[in-house]
Design a protein around this motif. Structure first.
Motif, PDB file in Angstrom:
ATOM      1  N   LEU A 241       0.827  -1.207   0.000  1.00 32.68           N
ATOM      2  CA  LEU A 241       0.000   0.000   0.000  1.00 32.68           C
ATOM      3  C   LEU A 241       0.862   1.258   0.000  1.00 32.68           C
ATOM      4  O   LEU A 241       0.477   2.272  -0.606  1.00 32.68           O
ATOM      5  N   ALA A 242       2.011   1.213   0.651  1.00 33.22           N
ATOM      6  CA  ALA A 242       2.880   2.390   0.701  1.00 33.22           C
ATOM      7  C   ALA A 242       3.362   2.787  -0.687  1.00 33.22           C
ATOM      8  O   ALA A 242       3.498   3.976  -0.991  1.00 33.22           O
ATOM      9  N   VAL A 243       3.628   1.806  -1.537  1.00 32.94           N
ATOM     10  CA  VAL A 243       4.061   2.109  -2.902  1.00 32.94           C
ATOM     11  C   VAL A 243       2.972   2.891  -3.636  1.00 32.94           C
ATOM     12  O   VAL A 243       3.230   3.923  -4.269  1.00 32.94           O
ATOM     13  N   GLN A 244       1.740   2.400  -3.538  1.00 30.49           N
ATOM     14  CA  GLN A 244       0.611   3.078  -4.181  1.00 30.49           C
ATOM     15  C   GLN A 244       0.404   4.480  -3.606  1.00 30.49           C
ATOM     16  O   GLN A 244       0.243   5.458  -4.338  1.00 30.49           O
ATOM     17  N   PHE A 245       0.459   4.561  -2.284  1.00 30.04           N
ATOM     18  CA  PHE A 245       0.210   5.819  -1.583  1.00 30.04           C
ATOM     19  C   PHE A 245       1.239   6.877  -1.964  1.00 30.04           C
ATOM     20  O   PHE A 245       0.900   7.993  -2.367  1.00 30.04           O
ATOM     21  N   LEU A 246       2.511   6.532  -1.870  1.00 31.19           N
ATOM     22  CA  LEU A 246       3.566   7.524  -2.116  1.00 31.19           C
ATOM     23  C   LEU A 246       3.663   7.894  -3.593  1.00 31.19           C
ATOM     24  O   LEU A 246       4.018   9.032  -3.922  1.00 31.19           O
TER      25      LEU A 246
END
Length: 315
Positions: A241-246
């Motif tokens: 999720l962090a990849v998508q978020f950032l």
């Protein structure tokens, strides 16, 4: 009061309490219980307090069993009801970021700012009068500080990016972070066949792209199994999720830079951000109608455009 209408029991003594703010499953507070002792992490606004107390009662706990009230930061969807809640909890201490502590002790400036942004009528409707917390019941946190809840360690991390007065709280028992808004927003209505969809939260006035990247990296360094989001609920696979978020954070910042000097910048930012979010939702497998997506995200698009506008003005 039927707590089944607004409480969701998770593992490890954690209950998600829907505060009822704005709409169902929009704004969460968390009740954490260990060995008969309890803490609330985020509170929602004043109107949420009866729900929080009912959730505590459902656990068979007295109000004196609550050791801590912990706003992740002092935006009112997270901390608006904290003072009123503290009045009901005779043994509780408030643990709050040092930049936010003064606003809990004297909320007049905070309330003034809310009225300036939303107008008197909306501020009164959504938040009511904020209740001050006596200074001797407030503890300012420090990065790395650990408190024990019934023998269960809760660790504080200073996580700027969304706001300079933001903590995230690490729970070693569940291997999870209570993230406030640092890890974005994942409304259940936007979950896709590939899982939750996370949209950034860049409400004015303290968005900081580099600080947010650094904060997320620090969160991931502990290899969490889940994130407990205020908006909304527990999500797994934090690294994915962090990849998508950032990526979306960076796309928003790039769009903002490109639009910095256009005359109708705010409207252009809103259009650009809506396109970024809907493109990512489609990539993630969402089949929701575009009109539904735009309506559900309208407030976030507006606040995020304000936040990036303020960021551009600083730079």
């Amino acid at each position: 009061m039927n707590t089944a209408d607004f409480c969701q029991t998770l593992d490890h003594g954690i209950t998600v309490v829907d505060t009822g703010f704005v709409r169902p499953r929009f704004d969460a507070a968390y009740l954490v219980v260990q060995n008969g002792r309890a803490a609330f992490i985020d509170t929602g606004p004043n109107d949420a307090v009866p729900r929080l107390l009912a959730a505590l009662e459902e656990q068979g706990l007295a109000r004196s069993a609550v050791d801590y009230v912990i706003p992740t930061h002092v935006h009112l969807d997270h901390a608006g009801g904290a003072g009123l809640l503290m009045q009901e909890l005779p043994s509780a201490r408030m643990l709050v970021h040092p930049r936010g502590a003064r606003h809990m002790i004297d909320p007049s400036a905070l309330m003034e700012g809310v009225r300036a942004v939303y107008g008197l009528e909306v501020a009164n409707r959504d938040y009511g009068e904020l209740v001050a917390v006596p200074e001797d019941r407030v503890t300012a946190t420090a990065d790395g500080m650990v408190v024990m809840l019934g023998g269960r360690p809760l660790r504080f991390m200073d996580t700027p990016g969304h706001a300079k007065h933001h903590n995230c709280v690490w729970d070693d028992v569940s291997r999870g972070w209570f993230t406030g808004d640092t890890f974005g927003i994942a409304y259940p209505e936007l979950h896709t066949p590939n899982g939750p969809y996370v949209v950034p939260a860049t409400a004015p006035i303290q968005f900081d792209q580099e600080a947010l990247h650094a904060s997320v990296a620090r969160l991931l360094a502990l290899r969490p199994l889940r994130m407990y989001l205020t908006h909304y609920g527990a999500v797994a696979h934090p690294e994915q999720l962090a990849v998508q978020f950032l990526a979306q954070v960076d796309a928003m910042a790039a769009a903002a830079r490109a639009l910095a000097l256009v005359p109708d910048r705010h409207e252009q930012l809103k259009r650009a951000f809506a396109d970024i979010y809907i493109t990512e939702l489609r990539r993630s497998g969402s089949t929701q109608p575009e009109a539904f997506l735009r309506e559900l995200l309208a407030t976030d698009i507006e606040l995020n455009a304000q936040g990036l506008g303020a960021w551009l003005n600083k730079h």
